[in-house]
Write an enzyme that holds these catalytic residues in place. Structure first.
Site, PDB file in Angstrom:
ATOM      1  N   ASP A 101      19.584  19.429  19.019  1.00  0.00           N
ATOM      2  CA  ASP A 101      19.556  19.595  20.435  1.00  0.00           C
ATOM      3  C   ASP A 101      20.489  20.833  20.634  1.00  0.00           C
ATOM      4  O   ASP A 101      20.099  22.116  20.705  1.00  0.00           O
ATOM      5  CB  ASP A 101      19.927  18.372  21.229  1.00  0.00           C
ATOM      6  CG  ASP A 101      19.515  18.408  22.785  1.00  0.00           C
ATOM      7  OD1 ASP A 101      19.082  19.540  23.123  1.00  0.00           O
ATOM      8  OD2 ASP A 101      20.054  17.525  23.457  1.00  0.00           O
ATOM      9  N   LYS A 129      14.975  20.871  18.900  1.00  0.00           N
ATOM     10  CA  LYS A 129      15.010  21.123  20.243  1.00  0.00           C
ATOM     11  C   LYS A 129      15.575  22.347  20.574  1.00  0.00           C
ATOM     12  O   LYS A 129      16.486  22.434  21.150  1.00  0.00           O
ATOM     13  CB  LYS A 129      15.582  19.796  21.062  1.00  0.00           C
ATOM     14  CG  LYS A 129      14.435  18.936  21.900  1.00  0.00           C
ATOM     15  CD  LYS A 129      15.454  18.400  22.933  1.00  0.00           C
ATOM     16  CE  LYS A 129      15.440  16.805  22.601  1.00  0.00           C
ATOM     17  NZ  LYS A 129      16.420  16.225  23.687  1.00  0.00           N
TER      18      LYS A 129
END
Ligand code: 5GP
Length: 173
Positions: A101, A129
């Site tokens: 992330d 992500k």
């Protein structure tokens, strides 16, 4: 009750794992590879990935970084809860992550593993992500890329729930 929107379906998960496993098997042909899964989120992904690799010599280990707890926002303070057991000095290591992330966890884990003097450290992630990245970190093998949202299922939890869901969902509280 939270809403669950399918993001990566079963067939797609397995298609992506097959593709990534073929690339890893080609890249490490004739070498020993140590897979290091990041607990707990990567346990299902690692189990499926490992069984798709065609390499003869594979060892498996795990480490554990701190979790979000019941929060859906990434913490910048990352602690190591469980270290690797295998001796990785001089070895080729593949860090197997559930989601990258902000990239903070991965950066910290790579630096930690490099401290043991492995021959190489690469990263394989189930989900990349990218749009929330805070630190530049190379994901050498990524199965799926998503823009944003909090995901659960296929190993990913929300407050320790939903890891057993067979597909990956965007959870909306
Ligand atoms: P980062 O340090 O890259 O921000 O976060 C990495 C870790 O945060 C992942 O290993 C995972 O445990 C957790 N994480 C990041 N995004 C999500 C998400 O969408 N769902 C879940 N369940 N965990 C996430």
């Amino acid at each position: 009750m939270p809403e669950f929107i399918p993001v990566v379906e079963k067939e797609d998960i397995h298609r992506q794992i097959t593709r990534v496993a073929a690339a890893i098997s080609a890249d490490y042909e004739g070498r020993e590879l140590i897979l290091i899964g990041v607990l707990k989120g990567a346990f299902i992904f690692l189990a499926d990935l490992a069984r798709c690799l065609t390499l003869e010599k594979i060892k498996i280990d795990f480490l554990q970084a701190s979790s979000y707890g019941a929060d859906t926002v990434s913490s910048e303070n990352i602690a190591l809860k469980k270290d690797v057991d295998l001796d990785i000095r001089g070895k080729d290591v593949l860090l197997v992550e559930d989601i990258v992330d902000t990239g903070l966890t991965l950066t910290r884990l790579i630096a930690h593993l490099k401290g043991f003097g492995p021959r190489s450290v690469r990263v394989c992630a189930m989900i990349d992500k990218r749009e929330r990245r805070k630190v530049a970190v190379a994901v050498d093998y990524a199965c799926s890329t998503v823009a944003d949202g909090f995901l659960v299922g296929y190993g990913l939890d929300y407050a320790e729930n939903f890891r057993n869901l067979p597909e990956i969902y965007h959870m909306k509280l």
